[in-house]
Scaffold this motif. Structure first.
Motif, PDB file in Angstrom:
ATOM      1  N   ARG A  18      -2.304 -11.319  -1.219  1.00 50.41           N
ATOM      2  CA  ARG A  18      -3.092 -11.099  -0.231  1.00 50.41           C
ATOM      3  C   ARG A  18      -4.972 -11.473   0.077  1.00 50.41           C
ATOM      4  O   ARG A  18      -5.293 -11.893   0.467  1.00 50.41           O
ATOM      5  CB  ARG A  18      -3.195  -9.741   0.787  1.00 50.41           C
ATOM      6  N   ASP A  19      -4.974 -10.812  -1.856  1.00 54.56           N
ATOM      7  CA  ASP A  19      -6.473 -10.850  -1.931  1.00 54.56           C
ATOM      8  C   ASP A  19      -6.650 -12.078  -2.860  1.00 54.56           C
ATOM      9  O   ASP A  19      -6.775 -11.762  -4.170  1.00 54.56           O
ATOM     10  CB  ASP A  19      -6.347  -9.457  -2.473  1.00 54.56           C
ATOM     11  N   PRO A  51     -11.980  -4.875  -1.360  1.00 56.22           N
ATOM     12  CA  PRO A  51     -11.124  -6.001  -1.276  1.00 56.22           C
ATOM     13  C   PRO A  51     -12.056  -6.875  -1.160  1.00 56.22           C
ATOM     14  O   PRO A  51     -12.979  -6.485  -0.380  1.00 56.22           O
ATOM     15  CB  PRO A  51     -11.094  -5.363   0.179  1.00 56.22           C
ATOM     16  N   GLY A  52     -11.099  -8.235  -1.833  1.00 53.82           N
ATOM     17  CA  GLY A  52     -12.118  -9.589  -1.639  1.00 53.82           C
ATOM     18  C   GLY A  52     -13.192  -9.134  -2.706  1.00 53.82           C
ATOM     19  O   GLY A  52     -13.761 -10.802  -2.863  1.00 53.82           O
ATOM     20  N   SER A 269      -6.220  -2.418   3.979  1.00 54.36           N
ATOM     21  CA  SER A 269      -6.750  -2.972   3.215  1.00 54.36           C
ATOM     22  C   SER A 269      -5.006  -2.451   2.165  1.00 54.36           C
ATOM     23  O   SER A 269      -4.535  -4.106   1.705  1.00 54.36           O
ATOM     24  CB  SER A 269      -7.495  -3.409   2.463  1.00 54.36           C
TER      25      SER A 269
END
Length: 422
Positions: A18-19, A51-52, A269
């Protein structure tokens, strides 16, 4: 990586997929892949995930017959910061290096290094090595092996806690990235002493504190987390009541709203399926625990069984770094939640509390007996709500501490929070 029934497939791989901004995640969340990348067997012990943006992990390995720690770090593109740090590390004799784990994507970078290469801790660790023995009052021979002691805890870019030997005495030394706060200052410790709160005298001087270094002589036979000691829990309750009897002048209340928001965001997340229940818990706890309400007493701020050392019939409270103005129920609820999280259950996730929906277990029961005996006052509903608050904020710890079943453990935390909220 391990499968969890809380999310289809493997939760670590699901998170990495997902990341997309962090293509290095698969190597840092998998012990086998990280070991292959480093060319030695390592086990990740702690992670800090944005996250990210970035993932920073601490890992443990065996070198020369003893445990040794290191770190690995990956950033979202462009990650030229890692290359600059590598160059700086080499210029000062460090061993940080930047690896490219994926030949097909050379832009994916992973920085790795040892504890002394820690970017945030480097300066204070260097000061400890050069001046620590003298400033802490250790014998001259302790200087050479000061950073060769046994590591108790390592949180990359935060703190290193180790045990060093001073003649026949063991000394626990903590080096933090930032200057030591109010809890290590002489005036704070004087207040504890005047009110009869048992704590460990600190070694060192003001210059130590300026370099994030604090230390004390090792004491006792262990902490309440590892000991089955009813009398120790009772004595800890008496000590806590004395602490709460100290006016919290000059200290601010902790911000509840921001902690709840940050936890909800991280839960979403890590396990998207838990976002809705986490959002409902955030709203309910936010209404039950408004920022600063009733914050009149000096509270420990991170009270748990492992913050109580036991030696015979005596106890010592430790680690006042998060002390602030608060309510008695905040510390009691924190202790209760920590006890519950440490109790194993047949399904592998933490166990629930005592019968009747009360937060905590047998140690909490003895703690509250001692607390009342010393004149402390609290409400059980308040303890339950503050226990729910700690359980919620700790729901991301199974991921950070690399529990094999972290997604399942997170789900348990949220279920238990719901049971404790009135």
């Amino acid at each position: 990586m391990n499968d969890s029934p809380s999310e289809p497939g493997n939760p670590d791989r699901s998170l990495a997929s997902r990341d997309a901004a962090l293509p290095g995640l698969p190597w840092l969340l998998d012990n086998t892949r990280l070991s292959g990348l480093l060319g030695e067997t390592v086990r990740v012990t702690r992670v800090r995930y944005k996250p990210g943006t970035s993932l920073l992990v601490a890992f443990r390995r065996i070198r020369n017959g003893s445990f040794d720690y290191g770190w690995a770090y990956t950033l979202a593109a462009p990650s030229t910061k890692l290359l600059r740090r590598e160059s700086t590390s080499r210029s000062r004799g460090g061993n940080m290096r930047v690896l490219r784990p994926d030949p097909l994507h050379p832009e994916t970078l992973v920085g790795v290094g040892g504890v002394e290469d820690d970017w945030a801790l480097h300066k204070n660790l260097a000061w400890l090595r050069e001046h620590g023995a003298e400033r802490l009052g250790l014998h001259p021979g302790a200087a050479a092996g000061l950073l060769g002691g046994s590591v108790l805890r390592y949180k990359p870019e935060r703190r290193l806690v180790l045990v060093a030997q001073n003649a026949d005495t063991a000394v626990v030394i903590k080096t933090a990235a930032k200057p030591a706060g109010t809890a290590q200052q002489a005036h704070f410790l004087d207040r504890l002493e005047r009110h009869g709160v048992p704590f460990l005298p600190q070694l060192g001087d003001a210059e130590c504190l300026e370099h994030g270094v604090s230390a004390c002589v090792a004491w006792g036979g262990g902490d309440l987390a590892g000991l089955d000691d009813d009398s120790g829990a009772f004595a800890a309750g008496e000590a806590l009541a004395r602490l709460h009897g100290i006016p919290a002048r000059g200290l601010q209340a902790a911000g509840v709203t921001e902690q709840l928001r940050a936890t909800r965001s991280m839960v979403a997340s890590l396990v998207p399926a838990l976002e809705d229940p986490a959002r409902r818990i955030e709203a309910e706890l936010g209404s039950l625990l408004p920022d600063g309400a009733g914050s009149k007493a000096l509270v420990h701020g991170d009270f748990s069984p492992d913050q109580v050392l036991v030696g015979g019939s005596e106890v010592r409270l430790i680690d006042f770094d998060r002390a602030h103005a608060g309510t008695a129920e905040a510390d009691l609820g924190s202790f209760a939640a920590a006890e519950e999280m440490a109790l194993p259950a047949s399904g592998g996730a933490p166990a629930g509390g005592t019968a009747g929906g009360l937060a905590g277990g047998p140690k909490t029961a003895r703690l509250t007996e001692g607390y009342r005996q010393a004149g402390g006052r609290f409400t059980q509903p308040g303890v339950n709500v503050w226990a729910a608050f700690r359980l919620f904020n700790s729901s991301v710890d199974p991921f950070r501490d690399r529990s094999p079943d972290w997604a399942e453990d997170m789900s348990w935390h949220l279920r238990r929070v719901r049971e404790l909220i009135p």
